[in-house]
Design an enzyme around this catalytic site. Structure first.
Site, PDB file in Angstrom:
ATOM      1  N   ARG A  59      -0.431  -4.145  -1.554  1.00  0.00           N
ATOM      2  CA  ARG A  59      -0.211  -5.598  -1.800  1.00  0.00           C
ATOM      3  C   ARG A  59      -1.342  -6.513  -2.595  1.00  0.00           C
ATOM      4  NH1 ARG A  59      -0.449  -8.451   3.122  1.00  0.00           N
ATOM      5  NH2 ARG A  59      -0.885  -6.568   4.274  1.00  0.00           N
TER       6      ARG A  59
ATOM      7  N   LYS B 119       5.869  -8.081   4.303  1.00  0.00           N
ATOM      8  CA  LYS B 119       4.985  -9.112   4.625  1.00  0.00           C
ATOM      9  C   LYS B 119       5.349 -10.496   4.492  1.00  0.00           C
ATOM     10  CE  LYS B 119       2.217  -6.349   6.979  1.00  0.00           C
ATOM     11  NZ  LYS B 119       2.121  -6.488   8.168  1.00  0.00           N
TER      12      LYS B 119
ATOM     13  N   HIS C   6       1.756  -9.869  15.465  1.00  0.00           N
ATOM     14  CA  HIS C   6       1.290  -8.743  14.275  1.00  0.00           C
ATOM     15  C   HIS C   6       0.890  -7.640  15.274  1.00  0.00           C
ATOM     16  CE1 HIS C   6      -0.975  -6.602  10.727  1.00  0.00           C
ATOM     17  NE2 HIS C   6       0.191  -5.931  11.008  1.00  0.00           N
TER      18      HIS C   6
ATOM     19  N   SER D 292      -3.602  -3.514   9.772  1.00  0.00           N
ATOM     20  CA  SER D 292      -3.090  -2.298   8.992  1.00  0.00           C
ATOM     21  C   SER D 292      -4.139  -1.195   8.893  1.00  0.00           C
ATOM     22  CB  SER D 292      -2.696  -2.618   7.653  1.00  0.00           C
ATOM     23  OG  SER D 292      -1.729  -3.550   7.611  1.00  0.00           O
TER      24      SER D 292
ATOM     25  N   LYS E  38      -1.513   0.964  15.133  1.00  0.00           N
ATOM     26  CA  LYS E  38      -0.591   0.375  15.933  1.00  0.00           C
ATOM     27  C   LYS E  38       0.664   1.124  15.863  1.00  0.00           C
ATOM     28  CE  LYS E  38      -0.001  -3.349  13.437  1.00  0.00           C
ATOM     29  NZ  LYS E  38      -0.967  -3.089  12.716  1.00  0.00           N
ATOM     30  N   THR E  39       1.218   2.001  14.761  1.00  0.00           N
ATOM     31  CA  THR E  39       2.315   2.579  14.494  1.00  0.00           C
ATOM     32  C   THR E  39       2.085   3.845  15.369  1.00  0.00           C
ATOM     33  OG1 THR E  39       2.890   1.839  12.450  1.00  0.00           O
ATOM     34  CG2 THR E  39       3.929   4.069  12.992  1.00  0.00           C
TER      35      THR E  39
ATOM     36  N   ASP F 248       5.287  -2.864  14.471  1.00  0.00           N
ATOM     37  CA  ASP F 248       4.332  -3.915  13.472  1.00  0.00           C
ATOM     38  C   ASP F 248       4.591  -5.279  13.887  1.00  0.00           C
ATOM     39  OD1 ASP F 248       2.513  -3.665  11.433  1.00  0.00           O
ATOM     40  OD2 ASP F 248       4.045  -4.736   9.976  1.00  0.00           O
TER      41      ASP F 248
ATOM     42  N   ARG G  23       2.988   5.747   2.099  1.00  0.00           N
ATOM     43  CA  ARG G  23       3.718   5.086   3.148  1.00  0.00           C
ATOM     44  C   ARG G  23       5.361   5.990   3.369  1.00  0.00           C
ATOM     45  NH1 ARG G  23       1.591   0.855   6.476  1.00  0.00           N
ATOM     46  NH2 ARG G  23      -0.203  -0.158   5.264  1.00  0.00           N
TER      47      ARG G  23
END
Length: 527
Positions: free
Chosen positions: A185, A330, A349, A367, A371-372, A386, A451
């Site tokens: 991003r 996002k 988030h 990120s 988390k994942t 997420d 990703r």
């Protein structure tokens, strides 16, 4: 005629003649005798097609229509004919692509322009949707824009492989794609329109991640994106949902130029049923992804060829100059940060999972903090990896899929994510063996930010629908590389509030969406 010395077989008699063949052998002639017996085993009914094209057309049958009874008061498309519903749907898409200066949408038809029969049929049906008096405005007024609407993963695979360079099928069946020059991003190129509605609601100024732009500049960029999309022979349109809580569901429309982007959003947003599409109507928010086309560097506020613009009043987002799909994900999350607090709902988030006894855990972190990985625990039910909402009803996943980092991915450490990378999954910027198509997840020649985007149901223990009761445990992932915090800390309420507001982390670039000022004061926003 020579004497018959041959054997008989069914309706044919083999007769030896007096003439000689090659190498002195007698010639054999066959004589067919009328008979009712079957003389071959091709007993199947021959196809009706007379040409290869006709045969191919027989290979595909029309998708079955929804059979669920629909009450006539439930939606705009509920009590109308199929033809009228199709017309209204196309009119809605045409309105989404309307040029603000010409005040009209393009002539739109459904179907791939490469399919001649589909294009001719659609042109005949939809010609009346366009005002013939506008033909002199531009060349784009003389053509039809083909709408590839809510295509299936299989159809999008075909489009990507055929038309998009850098698209391949990996050994496990995933679609490998490239996002171009941008492999992540661009937060410094993301702007939010500052107007009467947002001026007092968002955090602006020093320290804020919200880079402002005015309404006029947004409309200039919007026009550039829409003109680019309308100049194409075909665009991909996804109509989907955000938020698994049916009381607060948001309708989103994504218009894009790449099959890769369409498949990415097919996976990341909530996929509507055929019945839900009948009542979709006008979207609550629209994304115009013209990322293959750069912004105009001479436009006010522009600092590069990339511009990601968010207009919360118009409920629109424009993407120029970057093909990285994560901008769409996002961008919609930013929208939820704006809309949900107005309904007294927290947009978070975080990852989220639930134990067999119904105990819900939230995992907060930037990120790359885990988390994942932590939420995808095969001993617990996955609610989401997420983005979530926390309302009086409990927690609900905003998305319909997962977006997992692939760098150094292994089957032993993350088996569920490993097994989810199969047909239907998009893998971005990965490196694979040219012959076997086996992915090398340790290779970062293109980028370290590799990703995979896949539907949440690809995780075997995903909880569908993705909702749960109020959380029992809240875990803040700090990714601390300097040893400031112990590996595991049990925080008091005051400590939790402090670290929650601070978004404490280390060696992780903070690329947050905009913060809401009143949320920060209320200790609710976390980045």
């Amino acid at each position: 005629m020579a004497q018959n010395k041959g054997a008989e077989n069914g309706g044919f008699r083999f007769t030896r003649t007096g003439s000689m063949g090659r190498q002195g052998l007698p010639k054999i002639q066959t004589h067919h005798e009328a008979t009712s017996e079957v003389c071959h085993d091709d007993s199947g009914t021959p196809v009706k097609a007379k040409t290869i094209d006709e045969l191919h057309s027989l290979q595909k049958k029309k998708s079955s229509q929804p059979t669920t009874p629909i009450n006539g008061t439930q939606g705009a498309f509920a009590a109308i004919s199929e033809e009228d519903r199709q017309k209204q749907q196309l009119q809605s898409i045409s309105a989404s692509l309307a040029s603000l200066t010409r005040e009209t949408g393009p002539k739109v038809v459904k179907g791939d322009p490469a399919s001649k029969s589909e294009g001719q049929k659609a042109t005949h049906v939809e010609h009346h949707l366009y005002d013939a008096s506008l033909f002199g405005v531009s060349d784009s007024a003389l053509k039809f824009t083909h709408i590839l609407y809510n295509l299936s993963p299989a159809e999008l695979y075909e489009q990507a492989i055929k038309y998009e360079k850098g698209s391949f099928i990996t050994a496990t069946g995933a679609l490998a794609t490239l996002s171009g020059a941008k492999t992540g991003r661009s937060p410094r190129d993301k702007r939010v329109v500052k107007d009467e509605e947002t001026e007092n609601e968002l955090w602006w100024g020093k320290g804020s991640p919200n880079i402002e732009m005015d309404e006029h500049t947004f409309l200039v960029n919007r026009e550039r994106a829409v003109d680019y999309l309308n100049s194409l022979d075909k665009v991909y349109v996804n109509d989907q949902f955000l938020n698994w809580d049916p009381e607060h569901r948001i309708k989103v429309r994504i218009v894009s130029a790449r099959a890769y982007h369409s498949l990415f959003m097919h996976n990341m947003c909530i996929r509507p049923t055929a019945e839900e599409l009948l009542e979709f109507g006008t979207p609550d928010f629209t994304i115009y992804n013209a990322g293959q086309f750069p912004c105009n560097r001479y436009t006010h506020y522009m600092t590069s060829s990339t511009s990601v613009d968010l207009n919360l009043s118009r409920r629109e987002m424009v993407i120029l100059g970057t093909q990285y799909a994560g901008e769409m994900k996002k961008g919609l999350f930013s929208v939820m940060h704006y809309l949900m607090p107005k309904l007294q709902i927290l947009s978070l988030h975080s990852g989220c999972n639930m134990g067999k006894d119904g105990d819900v855990a939230l995992f907060f972190g930037l990120s790359g903090t885990g988390k994942t990985t932590l939420s995808t625990d095969h001993n617990r039910y996955l609610i989401g990896d997420d983005e979530h909402c926390w309302s009086n009803n409990g927690v609900s996943n905003i998305e319909g899929g997962c977006y997992a980092k692939c760098i150094d991915l292994s089957k032993d450490k993350e088996p569920d994510i490993w097994n989810a990378i199969k047909f239907g999954t998009v893998v971005e910027n990965i490196v694979f063996d040219e012959h076997t198509r086996e992915v090398d997840y340790s290779e970062k020649s293109v980028t370290e930010n590799t990703r995979a985007a896949y539907p949440i149901e690809y995780i075997p223990n995903a909880k569908i629908p993705c909702v749960g009761p109020h959380p029992k445990n809240v875990i803040l992932l700090a990714c601390d590389a300097f040893g400031v915090l112990p590996p595991v800390s049990k925080l008091s309420l005051a400590q939790t509030m402090y670290h929650f507001i601070s978004g404490y982390t280390a060696l992780v670039l903070i690329q947050s969406s905009f913060h809401l000022k009143y949320l920060l004061v209320a200790c609710i926003a976390y980045y």
